[in-house]
Scaffold this active site. Structure first.
Site, PDB file in Angstrom:
ATOM      1  N   PRO A 358      79.526  17.334 -41.718  1.00  0.00           N
ATOM      2  CA  PRO A 358      80.428  16.516 -40.790  1.00  0.00           C
ATOM      3  C   PRO A 358      81.467  15.784 -41.879  1.00  0.00           C
ATOM      4  O   PRO A 358      81.057  14.730 -42.798  1.00  0.00           O
ATOM      5  CB  PRO A 358      79.717  15.507 -39.910  1.00  0.00           C
ATOM      6  CG  PRO A 358      78.256  15.734 -40.418  1.00  0.00           C
ATOM      7  CD  PRO A 358      78.096  16.751 -41.215  1.00  0.00           C
ATOM      8  N   ASP A 534      80.075  13.492 -46.941  1.00  0.00           N
ATOM      9  CA  ASP A 534      79.206  14.071 -45.661  1.00  0.00           C
ATOM     10  C   ASP A 534      79.001  12.697 -44.941  1.00  0.00           C
ATOM     11  O   ASP A 534      78.035  11.884 -45.355  1.00  0.00           O
ATOM     12  CB  ASP A 534      77.877  14.591 -46.208  1.00  0.00           C
ATOM     13  CG  ASP A 534      76.801  15.031 -45.352  1.00  0.00           C
ATOM     14  OD1 ASP A 534      77.015  14.705 -44.071  1.00  0.00           O
ATOM     15  OD2 ASP A 534      76.110  15.988 -45.490  1.00  0.00           O
ATOM     16  N   HIS A 535      79.401  12.493 -43.552  1.00  0.00           N
ATOM     17  CA  HIS A 535      79.257  11.325 -42.702  1.00  0.00           C
ATOM     18  C   HIS A 535      77.648  11.356 -42.313  1.00  0.00           C
ATOM     19  O   HIS A 535      77.348  10.127 -41.870  1.00  0.00           O
ATOM     20  CB  HIS A 535      80.212  11.550 -41.762  1.00  0.00           C
ATOM     21  CG  HIS A 535      80.729  10.207 -41.245  1.00  0.00           C
ATOM     22  ND1 HIS A 535      79.991   8.898 -41.805  1.00  0.00           N
ATOM     23  CD2 HIS A 535      81.698   9.585 -40.338  1.00  0.00           C
ATOM     24  CE1 HIS A 535      80.740   8.013 -41.232  1.00  0.00           C
ATOM     25  NE2 HIS A 535      81.520   8.385 -40.282  1.00  0.00           N
ATOM     26  N   ARG A 536      76.868  12.361 -42.542  1.00  0.00           N
ATOM     27  CA  ARG A 536      75.668  12.023 -42.234  1.00  0.00           C
ATOM     28  C   ARG A 536      74.914  11.107 -43.280  1.00  0.00           C
ATOM     29  O   ARG A 536      73.806  10.300 -42.987  1.00  0.00           O
ATOM     30  CB  ARG A 536      74.837  13.275 -42.152  1.00  0.00           C
ATOM     31  CG  ARG A 536      75.089  14.265 -40.849  1.00  0.00           C
ATOM     32  CD  ARG A 536      74.596  15.750 -41.012  1.00  0.00           C
ATOM     33  NE  ARG A 536      74.870  16.248 -42.553  1.00  0.00           N
ATOM     34  CZ  ARG A 536      74.194  17.405 -43.070  1.00  0.00           C
ATOM     35  NH1 ARG A 536      73.424  18.129 -42.379  1.00  0.00           N
ATOM     36  NH2 ARG A 536      74.667  17.929 -44.141  1.00  0.00           N
ATOM     37  N   VAL A 538      76.767   9.141 -45.739  1.00  0.00           N
ATOM     38  CA  VAL A 538      77.563   8.115 -46.117  1.00  0.00           C
ATOM     39  C   VAL A 538      78.463   7.532 -44.955  1.00  0.00           C
ATOM     40  O   VAL A 538      78.898   8.364 -44.375  1.00  0.00           O
ATOM     41  CB  VAL A 538      78.549   8.565 -47.175  1.00  0.00           C
ATOM     42  CG1 VAL A 538      79.543   7.510 -47.440  1.00  0.00           C
ATOM     43  CG2 VAL A 538      77.773   9.138 -48.518  1.00  0.00           C
TER      44      VAL A 538
END
Ligand code: COA
Length: 562
Positions: A358, A534-536, A538
């Site tokens: 994501p 990577d929004h998972r 950070v």
């Protein structure tokens, strides 16, 4: 008895849906809730049930049509009492069931027998060949069966038993084989037409005891104008096809689909493909005349599974349908060439990252006016050392500092074990644009190296990449990547994270901009930064902290020493 409209019921919020299967035909007797047709939205396939028991009198839609709630799809005569279980209905259903069994078991043999029986008496021979009108043989009790595919074209030379058309009843798919060897003339039916025994199918020039190719040179003389025209129309199409080289197979059975492409496959194979959800237009047939056999379907499904497990480029492994290619030659001349191994590998990696991660991109500008003054002042020193100081070493150093201060960027996610892998080293990849594709050599221990060392090493690795001299070890182990398009141009972009890393810094071209210093606008050299992450791993606040820190470090490079 009065007829009743069959309407599309409430589709549970779906707007317009496509009909993918029609389960009944005119004359069928149905019970309430029996499936009439199957529709498919982007979310699910749904069977639309009969509104009551009765006899279908008309179906007014075809496969591929789009319908919405309230649309009329056909007509039916409701049965008295609404149950539809009268003795005659039962008898009818029973005989239908028998017909179904037979057709499912031995459709080909049945059709062949029927074709044999329906072979018309030959017309008068003229010079070794004769004209015949091929008629629809007995269809095992079925009537008004729609043509789903025409397997031959005008002008084709065919052998006896070659499939002419494929029809599909509500119970089975059947091929109508050619009763003769010869040359196909005018085709008298089109897809969607409903056929019954005795209907005219097509005209043929039948050779007397010879192959169609042996036809006399003056064969055209007996043709109608329409026939000759349609043949000469078919010719450039064939040439066009010949100009476009065969597509490169990616798996043993992969072929890009082309709309309207003819599929040669028997009923059992079609049934298997339907059950396995395989698109026959994508499968290369290994049988005669590229006929698709069961083994082809199985091999295709197997290769798709393997590719999706490996994150392959055909299947995505995420249930996302592949991109269907049109036949580009219809728009103009085209040429095909194989992808290089590097291009194919890059495409796979990009798709894998894009689908798995994501992505969010954080933008910022760094004031590098002072940094650039310092860098340019190093020109003479650089010439002495034989090393050119570009902005890249400063970026490497600033990123190494930011990775140390915000270690949540120096991780990889192990989703299988639900673990975060924290790295105690700082290796940074640099994306290098080369004539043969994008390569990402890795500079190790950036935090421990000085600017000159980083300048020399990055120049050397970039040159090795351009010369295809990089060793695999020199492209492995990065924690983070910098991709600089600053030497080329652009104001911002959204780079794709180089998994299993969790962030990548995109750098665009620095430009002079008016910057407000509290009293006046000052001309400052501003460097655009685009941090994709990577929004998972950070969160957004940390991303903003990371780019703000980079701006601060690049804005005053003395802070890199602290
Ligand atoms: N803004 C303005 N100018 C810049 C700049 C920036 N952000 N970055 C570099 N420049 C200037 C350099 O100072 C140099 O100018 P100069 O000769 O007047 O000093 C010129 O642009 C060319 O620099 P370059 O040779 O690109 O060196 P570099 O160290 O900045 O970059 C590479 C090295 C390997 C990163 C670069 O050559 C490259 O391949 N970039 C493309 C990466 C890529 O394709 N990314 C896409 C991935 S999707």
């Amino acid at each position: 008895m009065s007829e009743q409209e069959i309407k599309v019921p409430d589709l549970g919020g779906a707007d317009e849906v496509e009909i993918i299967e029609i389960s009944v035909s005119a004359g069928d007797t149905v019970e309430e809730e029996d499936p009439i047709l199957t529709v498919e939205s982007d979310k699910a396939s749904v069977e639309l049930p009969a509104p009551g028991a009765g006899k279908i009198t008309k179906i007014t839609v075809k496969v591929g049509d789009k319908v919405k709630e309230g649309d009329v799809v056909g007509m039916m005569e409701p049965s008295e009492g609404g149950s539809g279980d009268s003795a005659s209905d039962e008898a009818e259903s029973e005989s239908e069931a028998k017909a179904e069994e037979k057709t499912e078991e031995k459709p080909k043999e049945e059709s062949e027998d029927s074709a044999e029986k329906s072979k018309p008496a030959p017309k008068k021979s003229s010079g070794g060949s004769r004209k015949e009108t091929v008629k629809v043989p007995a269809l095992d009790g079925f009537e008004n069966v729609p043509v789903i595919e025409i397997n031959v074209s005008e002008g084709d030379s065919i052998s006896e038993d070659d499939p002419l058309v494929t029809v599909e009843s509500d119970k089975a798919t059947m091929e109508i084989p050619s009763p003769y060897a010869g040359k196909v003339g005018k085709i008298l039916v089109k897809e969607g037409d409903k056929l019954s025994e005795g209907d005219d199918l097509l005209e043929m020039t039948v050779e007397e005891g010879g192959e169609a190719e042996d036809e006399p040179a003056d064969e055209d003389s007996g043709k109608t104008e329409a026939e000759s025209k349609s043949e000469s129309k078919a010719e450039p199409e064939q040439k066009q096809k010949a100009q476009e080289p065969a597509p490169q197979p990616q798996g043993s059975t992969y072929e890009p689909p082309s709309p309207g492409a003819k599929v040669h496959a028997g009923p059992a194979v079609r049934k298997l493909a339907r059950e396995l959800g395989a698109d026959l237009t994508r499968i290369k047939g290994s049988g005669p005349k590229s006929r698709i056999v069961k083994d082809d379907v199985q091999a295709y499904v197997k290769s798709q599974l393997q590719q999706s497990q490996q994150g392959g480029s055909v299947g995505t492994g995420s249930g996302i349908p592949g991109v269907k290619l049109p036949d580009f030659s219809q728009f103009g001349d085209v040429e095909r060439e194989s992808m290089s191994r590097m291009m194919a590998a890059t495409a796979t990696n990009m798709q894998r990252s894009w689908l798995n991660v994501p992505h969010v991109t954080q933008f910022d500008d760094a004031d590098i006016t002072d940094m650039e003054d310092f860098r340019k002042a190093q020109k003479a020193a650089g010439e002495k050392k034989g090393v050119k100081m570009t902005p890249l070493p400063f970026l490497l150093k600033a990123c190494a500092t930011a990775l140390a201060e915000l270690p949540q960027f120096n991780v990889s996610l192990d989703m299988e074990r639900k673990e975060v892998v924290r790295k105690k080293y700082i290796h940074i990849g640099i994306a290098v644009d080369t004539p043969h594709g994008l390569m990402v050599p890795v500079i190790r221990d950036v935090d421990k190296k000085g600017l000159w060392e980083l300048a020399a090493e990055s120049a050397e690795l970039a040159q090795k990449a351009r010369d295809k001299q990089l060793k695999p070890a020199e492209m492995q182990g990065a924690c983070f990547t910098i991709t600089s398009l600053g030497g080329i141009g652009g104001t911002a972009f959204t780079p794709i994270v180089n998994t299993p890393e969790v962030a990548i810094l995109g750098v665009s071209k620095a430009a002079m901009k008016p910057v407000w210093d509290g009293k006046a606008f000052q001309p400052r050299l501003m460097l655009p930064l685009s941090l994709s992450y990577d929004h998972r791993a950070v969160n957004g606040a940390d991303a903003a902290r990371f780019t703000a820190l980079l701006s601060q470090l690049l804005g005053d490079i003395r802070t890199l020493l602290l």
